[in-house]
Enzyme design. Structure first.
Site, PDB file in Angstrom:
ATOM      1  CE  LYS A 140     -13.540   0.739  63.728  1.00 18.46           C
ATOM      2  NZ  LYS A 140     -14.313  -0.490  63.432  1.00 18.46           N
TER       3      LYS A 140
HETATM    4  C1  LIG Z   1     -15.244  -1.052  64.212  1.00 19.89           C
HETATM    5  C2  LIG Z   1     -16.206  -2.003  63.588  1.00 19.89           C
HETATM    6  C3  LIG Z   1     -17.440  -2.318  64.202  1.00 19.89           C
HETATM    7  C4  LIG Z   1     -17.828  -1.783  65.561  1.00 19.89           C
HETATM    8  O1  LIG Z   1     -18.062  -0.417  65.561  1.00 19.89           O
HETATM    9  P1  LIG Z   1     -18.140   0.426  66.915  1.00 19.89           P
HETATM   10  O2  LIG Z   1     -18.206   1.828  66.478  1.00 19.89           O
HETATM   11  O3  LIG Z   1     -16.881   0.115  67.666  1.00 19.89           O
HETATM   12  O4  LIG Z   1     -19.340  -0.029  67.660  1.00 19.89           O
HETATM   13  C5  LIG Z   1     -18.305  -3.147  63.533  1.00 19.89           C
HETATM   14  N1  LIG Z   1     -17.980  -3.680  62.331  1.00 19.89           N
HETATM   15  C6  LIG Z   1     -16.813  -3.412  61.714  1.00 19.89           C
HETATM   16  C7  LIG Z   1     -16.521  -4.054  60.401  1.00 19.89           C
HETATM   17  C8  LIG Z   1     -15.889  -2.564  62.320  1.00 19.89           C
HETATM   18  O5  LIG Z   1     -14.712  -2.309  61.711  1.00 19.89           O
END
Ligand SMILES: *Cc1c(COP(=O)(O)O)cnc(C)c1O
Length: 481
Positions: free
Chosen positions: A120
């Site tokens: 993220k």
């Molecule tokens: C947010 C997240 C996901 C999922 O990602 P999306 O974009 O919501 O599909 C998967 N793994 C981790 C570690 C995350 O923080």
């Protein structure tokens, strides 16, 4: 470039106009009216670019109302080796998102070398700089209110800390995050970051955010904003690393690759879909879910059936424990050939707590034209995959990345590289790593004693009025600088 709503009943706006907002006024999500396209000559030129050059080449087509020199400066300030290097001492830092080869035709795309050790950061760090820039232009400040089950909140806080026109009020469940995730957020001492630990679960936090969003008077008075997963700026930033990975995995023009993406809210893989729509030669986009398999169910059956919070399981890949995939509507708009009235009709059913089935009208048959495939995994699969990656490839992966690797291995095709997206470092999910390997995952330098640092957090009951009063008290607190 104008952005339109997936439900077709909102005015078309520019990138800067949708940057600070959330849903379109008709309840839909914003998408480019038409996708910019990179042809063979563009791709050949992009192959030689580093991460910052690539980011500029892509974002300048999506955010064409930001003057080129300003956008270049924002990109250069965001994607620095310093910001994306404390993850792995052995990684190829200069790449920003290094591609790690496990064996011929099988790769992991490292996306977790940013400050909070999850993918993220790739988008949120840019969003922090974009927000600061956009708010400076209009001479305003903003109070971001969010709810987190772990990774989103910390990525948002580390992106917004020290910004001179943004405060962050982040609600997190007092119990339910890993000790590392808690420490990561609560140890921030920045004056513009407000951690609120709610005596309850993630859904309580989310309900409070919803209640506050519905209080239009409060929202306007205290300049409340959001940075949730539907934010278009986040999706746009995520498109970049699909291109970067493609060039790293291929030598020749026109060669195809496949991606396998651990998925919850369909944000990450939605960016992969958009990269493909923009001309990237992608064979498959494989959606990997955990036991919360609402997306896997759709890609296998054509039925989209969101679950209730009570039907959502708590798993060892908790960042994918979702009941509704909030970005999924963007893909369905493309699948439906931008028949916005159809999308509005489908989500009328979803918003009323129902489901939809795309078999009868032939839309489901078209899913394969977009390269999508899917599968899910269980806790036992994650543990087995973490062990396999450690013994066979000497690579330690986290539980979410394990969901992706397990499903990616099941979808390999001869001659087409399979790139599995890493979404977090194992240090964030220590308990399952210990279970699988009987080892404590290595931590990036400087984070060894994270849990012992002093904390700045307010613990509160799940009481909307009390939390609104807290925000009101701090909504005009002095900002950095
Ligand atoms: C947010 C997240 C996901 C999922 O990602 P999306 O974009 O919501 O599909 C998967 N793994 C981790 C570690 C995350 O923080």
């Amino acid at each position: 470039m104008k952005y339109v709503s997936t439900r077709g009943r909102a005015p078309a706006l520019s990138f800067s106009e949708i940057l600070l907002g959330g849903l379109a006024p008709d309840g839909g999500l914003y998408l480019p009216e038409t996708y910019p396209h990179f042809d063979a000559a563009d791709l050949a030129a992009m192959r030689k670019m580093d991460y910052r050059e690539l980011a500029f080449a892509i974002l300048s087509r999506l955010a064409d109302d930001i003057p080129a020199a300003d956008l270049k400066a924002l990109v250069d300030k965001t994607y620095t080796v310093e910001a994306y290097s404390h993850g792995r001492p052995d990684s190829d830092f200069g790449q920003i998102t290094p591609l790690r080869k496990l064996e011929d035709g099988l790769y992991i795309l490292e996306l977790s070398n940013g400050p909070t050790l999850a993918f993220k950061d790739m988008a949120m760090q840019l969003l922090g700089n974009l927000f600061e820039y956009a708010l400076d232009k209009v001479g305003q400040d903003i109070n971001i209110l969010g709810a987190t089950s772990g990774d989103t909140g910390s990525a948002a806080e580390y992106a917004m800390r020290g910004k001179h026109n943004v405060r962050v009020f982040m609600l997190s469940p007092a119990q339910g995050m890993t000790p590392f995730q808690q420490a990561q957020m609560y140890s921030l001492q920045d004056a513009n970051i407000f951690n609120i630990a709610v005596r309850g679960v993630f859904d309580d936090c989310q309900d409070i955010v919803k209640n506050v969003s519905n209080d239009l008077e409060f929202k306007a008075k205290y300049r409340i904003g959001a940075v949730n997963s539907i934010n278009w700026g986040r999706i746009a930033a995520q498109v970049i690393y699909y291109f970067k990975a493609y060039f790293a995995a291929t030598a020749n023009a026109g060669q195809q690759v496949s991606f396998c993406v651990p998925s919850g809210n369909f944000g990450n893989v939605c960016a992969g879909h958009i990269a493909r729509m923009m001309g990237l030669p992608v064979a498959q986009l494989v959606v990997a879910t955990n036991e919360n398999d609402v997306l896997d169910e759709f890609f296998r059956s054509g039925v989209y059936r969101p679950r209730t919070a009570a039907q959502t399981l708590h798993t060892s890949s908790p960042s994918m424990d979702i009941s509704k995939a909030s970005n999924f509507e963007r893909f369905i708009a493309d699948l439906a050939g931008r028949d916005y009235a159809r999308v509005a009709e489908l989500w009328k059913a979803v918003d009323a707590g129902g489901s939809f089935d795309l078999n009868a009208d032939g839309l489901f048959a078209k899913v394969k034209d977009f390269g999508f495939a899917s599968a899910s995994s269980s806790h036992a699969d994650r543990v087995a995959t973490i062990r396999m990656a450690w013994s066979r490839y000497q690579t330690m992966i986290d539980t979410h990345t394990a969901d992706g690797l397990k499903v990616g291995l099941e979808h390999r095709q001869p001659g087409i590289p399979m790139i599995c997206l890493e979404t977090a470092l194992p240090a964030k999910f220590e308990e399952t790593i210990r279970e699988a390997l009987n080892l404590r995952p290595e931590r990036p330098a400087g984070l060894e004693n994270l849990e012992a640092l002093p904390r700045r957090v307010q613990t509160m009951d799940p009481d909307t009025a009390a939390i609104q009063a807290y925000i009101a008290r701090h909504a005009d607190d002095p900002l950095p600088r």
